[in-house]
Design an enzyme around this catalytic site. Structure first.
Site, PDB file in Angstrom:
ATOM      1  N   ASP A 106      -3.887   3.950   2.863  1.00  0.00           N
ATOM      2  CA  ASP A 106      -5.323   3.701   3.068  1.00  0.00           C
ATOM      3  C   ASP A 106      -5.611   2.238   3.415  1.00  0.00           C
ATOM      4  O   ASP A 106      -6.765   1.828   3.508  1.00  0.00           O
ATOM      5  CB  ASP A 106      -6.149   4.151   1.848  1.00  0.00           C
ATOM      6  CG  ASP A 106      -5.851   3.327   0.606  1.00  0.00           C
ATOM      7  OD1 ASP A 106      -4.944   2.450   0.654  1.00  0.00           O
ATOM      8  OD2 ASP A 106      -6.518   3.550  -0.422  1.00  0.00           O
TER       9      ASP A 106
ATOM     10  N   ASP B  60      -1.897  -1.190  -3.856  1.00  0.00           N
ATOM     11  CA  ASP B  60      -2.201  -0.415  -5.063  1.00  0.00           C
ATOM     12  C   ASP B  60      -1.056  -0.516  -6.058  1.00  0.00           C
ATOM     13  O   ASP B  60      -0.010  -1.103  -5.767  1.00  0.00           O
ATOM     14  CB  ASP B  60      -2.499   1.042  -4.692  1.00  0.00           C
ATOM     15  CG  ASP B  60      -1.475   1.594  -3.701  1.00  0.00           C
ATOM     16  OD1 ASP B  60      -0.269   1.475  -4.000  1.00  0.00           O
ATOM     17  OD2 ASP B  60      -1.861   2.096  -2.625  1.00  0.00           O
TER      18      ASP B  60
ATOM     19  N   ASP C 282     -10.202 -15.728 -16.612  1.00  0.00           N
ATOM     20  CA  ASP C 282     -10.947 -16.276 -15.483  1.00  0.00           C
ATOM     21  C   ASP C 282     -12.017 -17.251 -15.985  1.00  0.00           C
ATOM     22  O   ASP C 282     -12.719 -16.960 -16.956  1.00  0.00           O
ATOM     23  CB  ASP C 282     -11.609 -15.101 -14.746  1.00  0.00           C
ATOM     24  CG  ASP C 282     -12.289 -15.523 -13.468  1.00  0.00           C
ATOM     25  OD1 ASP C 282     -11.608 -16.092 -12.605  1.00  0.00           O
ATOM     26  OD2 ASP C 282     -13.506 -15.273 -13.333  1.00  0.00           O
TER      27      ASP C 282
ATOM     28  N   GLU D 233      -8.038 -20.241 -16.861  1.00  0.00           N
ATOM     29  CA  GLU D 233      -8.404 -20.880 -15.590  1.00  0.00           C
ATOM     30  C   GLU D 233      -9.553 -21.829 -15.884  1.00  0.00           C
ATOM     31  O   GLU D 233     -10.434 -21.496 -16.685  1.00  0.00           O
ATOM     32  CB  GLU D 233      -8.865 -19.849 -14.569  1.00  0.00           C
ATOM     33  CG  GLU D 233      -9.029 -20.478 -13.196  1.00  0.00           C
ATOM     34  CD  GLU D 233     -10.210 -19.999 -12.379  1.00  0.00           C
ATOM     35  OE1 GLU D 233     -10.224 -20.273 -11.170  1.00  0.00           O
ATOM     36  OE2 GLU D 233     -11.132 -19.368 -12.943  1.00  0.00           O
TER      37      GLU D 233
ATOM     38  N   ASN E 165      -0.161   4.524  -0.164  1.00  0.00           N
ATOM     39  CA  ASN E 165      -0.700   5.808   0.332  1.00  0.00           C
ATOM     40  C   ASN E 165      -1.405   5.692   1.682  1.00  0.00           C
ATOM     41  O   ASN E 165      -2.147   6.581   2.084  1.00  0.00           O
ATOM     42  CB  ASN E 165      -1.642   6.420  -0.707  1.00  0.00           C
ATOM     43  CG  ASN E 165      -2.833   5.511  -0.988  1.00  0.00           C
ATOM     44  OD1 ASN E 165      -2.880   4.382  -0.490  1.00  0.00           O
ATOM     45  ND2 ASN E 165      -3.786   5.981  -1.753  1.00  0.00           N
TER      46      ASN E 165
ATOM     47  N   ASP F  42       0.849  -1.189   0.000  1.00  0.00           N
ATOM     48  CA  ASP F  42       0.000   0.000   0.000  1.00  0.00           C
ATOM     49  C   ASP F  42       0.888   1.244   0.000  1.00  0.00           C
ATOM     50  O   ASP F  42       1.647   1.462   0.940  1.00  0.00           O
ATOM     51  CB  ASP F  42      -0.883  -0.062   1.262  1.00  0.00           C
ATOM     52  CG  ASP F  42      -1.634   1.231   1.518  1.00  0.00           C
ATOM     53  OD1 ASP F  42      -1.834   1.998   0.559  1.00  0.00           O
ATOM     54  OD2 ASP F  42      -2.012   1.459   2.689  1.00  0.00           O
TER      55      ASP F  42
END
Ligand code: GLC
Ligand code: CA
Length: 578
Positions: free
Chosen positions: A39, A43, A214, A270, A37, A35
């Site tokens: 939060d 990201d 997927d 997948e 930033n 992360d």
């Protein structure tokens, strides 16, 4: 073709005609990786901060879990915009920068595309709800109820409820193979195929290097929607009528022709429930469909067939049977992706190894296993540190992933089963085990975040973290790096034949990997206890002057080369034979 794409293409180092085979893929579950930033949510800039760590692993490709805009009920597997990044993960500029940074390091970037369903918040579905004559109605699959007004058939979704949800205003049911908020797209509709192909084209034009597709084998349904006989099965009971369905090969060929064939990329499908013939159809190069099918069986080895939340004990012979099928019996030219865990399963060291007394040793043994098997290996972030299941989860509120929550609700609230029993099952297997934040350091936020993490961090970060393993030449991390290097330096480990040795042994897993130039022997002890091994006579001679490329205990080498040794729990040896 764009300039960017040309640049990307010339920077690739594995530009052989079989490059999809030679890749070593690292799965980044972005939300839990790093992360940037504060939060609490991983990201894209967080991935960028760790780019050198990723490059140092030696992997040739990274697969990013879905980063598209989504209400995140299934964390990105419920898309509302196939061409935009979720603001939690960053901006398109962040993405472009990340892509360039990967390419500068000769690492391919594989995107996730979810073609079977959208989110029910997708603008197409919102339009579809407006009425039977709306132009988007036919993007999804609608049917009137059965004679008694109930759902059109008896299928259950992969979350265990009916596969159909009623829409009051228009008086019809829509199909959802997964959760009710993930309506299935109607692949019979050419416009749907065009939309998904267009979205894939958009990402490839940017210079990305392929897709993990997927649930690739469920796109085509038997549109007569007959009842299923598999009524004992709790999840996905309609599967016989859509797995490898009637038009699936045509759809994939269309994608290949219209999109994939125009770029130097690779595609990983997948799929649940495939047999040898299916994988051959999907991946034989002359059929021009997919490059590989991700082989799911090893990670489901403990699942009961009618209820994936119930576990059965596994034995080494089951694993050997699975590998024989996919590594030896599969047609030479067909291809699979190999993995032992991903974001949908528990951590490999916790189900195949011993995450207590022998955690480090068994994690190492499993890394040697994965990196010496035929197929394209996919490793999940944190696997290279020997990260474990989240044994600290203790209540249903610790769980965030929808399949576990849906199962609990179904069994306890609707079927009146004992809450303790169901909780125990769910705590054992939920998908959050593999989604707890990466353990970078032993600090409060594990170096993952300075804020409050979206999912709890495993308290064992104090013993298991990247910072500490970085400095320890004997760490799981450093062994993983060596194994990746070894695989890249010796194509026989990727492409060579696979021949089991000592097939009947209950604890020792041994196999040969061979091509015209080289022969390698791998010997692994899959047991918590010391185990005696007697190697066959023909191998003893070849071992006398063999190089041990990787071994857990050098003091055993002499005994082993004489053919008989007592191997410690989770011992591992990789020999280059004469
Ligand atoms: C795949 C994904 C899984 C997701 C499901 C529905 O199995 O790997 O995470 O929930 O598809 O899209
Ligand atoms: Ca963040």
């Amino acid at each position: 073709m764009s300039k960017q794409l040309d640049a990307a293409r010339s920077s690739k180092q594995l530009q052989t005609d079989m490059h999809w085979k030679e890749n070593i893929v690292y799965e980044i579950y972005v939300r839990s990786f790093n992360d940037s930033n504060g939060d609490g949510i991983g990201d894209l800039r967080g991935v960028l901060e760790k780019i050198d760590y990723i490059a140092d692993l030696g992997v040739t490709a990274v697969w990013l879990s879905p980063i598209f805009d989504s209400p995140n009920r299934d964390y990105g597997y419920d898309v509302i915009d196939y061409r935009n990044i979720h603001p939690e993960y960053g901006t398109m500029e962040d993405f472009d920068e990340l892509l360039q940074a990967f390419h500068e390091r000769d690492i391919r970037l594989i995107m996730e595309i979810v073609p079977n369903h959208t989110s029910s918040d997708h603008p197409w579905f919102r339009e579809a709800l407006k009425g039977k004559d709306n132009p988007y109605r036919d993007y999804y699959i609608w049917r009137p109820g059965s004679e008694d007004g109930g759902p059109p058939n008896n299928w259950t979704s992969f979350l265990g409820d009916s596969s159909w949800k009623y829409h009051e205003e228009t008086g019809e049911y829509y199909l959802h193979t997964y959760a009710w908020h993930q309506p299935d797209l109607n692949w019979e509709n050419p416009k749907v195929r065009e939309e998904i192909c267009g979205a894939m084209d958009f990402w490839l034009e940017k210079g990305t290097d392929g897709f993990r597709i997927d649930t690739a084998n469920v796109l085509s349904k038997d549109m007569r929607f007959p009842d299923t006989d598999e009524t004992e099965r709790i999840q996905g009971s309609g599967e016989p009528f859509y797995k490898n369905g009637p038009h699936i090969h045509g759809y994939l060929r269309e994608m290949r022709e219209k999109v994939f064939s125009r770029y130097p990329i690779f595609t990983m499908g997948e799929s649940s429930q495939v047999e040898l013939e299916d994988v051959e159809k999907y991946t034989l190069p002359e059929r021009r469909e997919l490059d590989l099918i991700l082989m799911i069986e090893a990670s489901k080895i403990c699942d009961e067939s009618n209820d994936m939340w119930q576990s059965k004990p596994w034995e080494l012979r089951h694993m050997k049977d699975i590998m024989r099928k996919w590594l030896k019996d599969l047609h030479d030219e067909a291809w699979i992706g190999m993995y032992l865990s991903n974001h949908d399963h528990v951590r490999m060291v916790s189900y195949l190894g011993d995450d207590e007394e022998h955690r480090e040793q068994s994690a190492k043994m499993l890394s040697v296993f994965l990196m010496t098997l035929r197929g394209t290996p996919n490793l999940l972030q944190g696997e290279e540190l020997g990260m474990t299941n989240a044994h600290f989860f203790s209540t249903i509120d610790d769980i965030k992933e929808q399949q576990a929550l849906a199962y609990y609700k179904l069994m306890v609230d609707e079927r009146g089963e004992d809450p303790e029993t169901i909780l125990r099952r769910v705590l054992k297997k939920n998908r959050d085990h593999s989604r707890t934040p990466m353990q970078w350091t032993d600090e409060g936020g594990a170096g993952f975040t300075t804020g409050k993490p979206w999912q709890r961090i495993n308290p064992n970060k104090s013993e298991i973290n990247a910072a500490q393993q970085e400095n320890d030449p004997d760490s799981v991390l450093n062994l993983y790096r060596r194994m990746i290097r070894l695989r890249r330096d010796h194509p026989v480990l990727t492409l060579g034949t696979y021949e089991p040795v000592l097939d009947d042994h209950e604890h020792i897993y041994a196999y040969l990997r061979e091509n015209d130039e080289e022969s390698w022997l791998v010997v692994l002890n899959f047991s918590r206890t010391a185990t005696q091994v007697e190697l066959p006579f023909d191998l003893r001679d070849r071992l006398t002057e063999a190089d041990c490329a990787v071994c857990s205990d050098e003091s055993k080498l002499q005994d082993l080369s004489r053919g008989s040794a007592d191997l410690d729990a989770y011992a591992y040896f990789v020999f280059k034979l004469n």
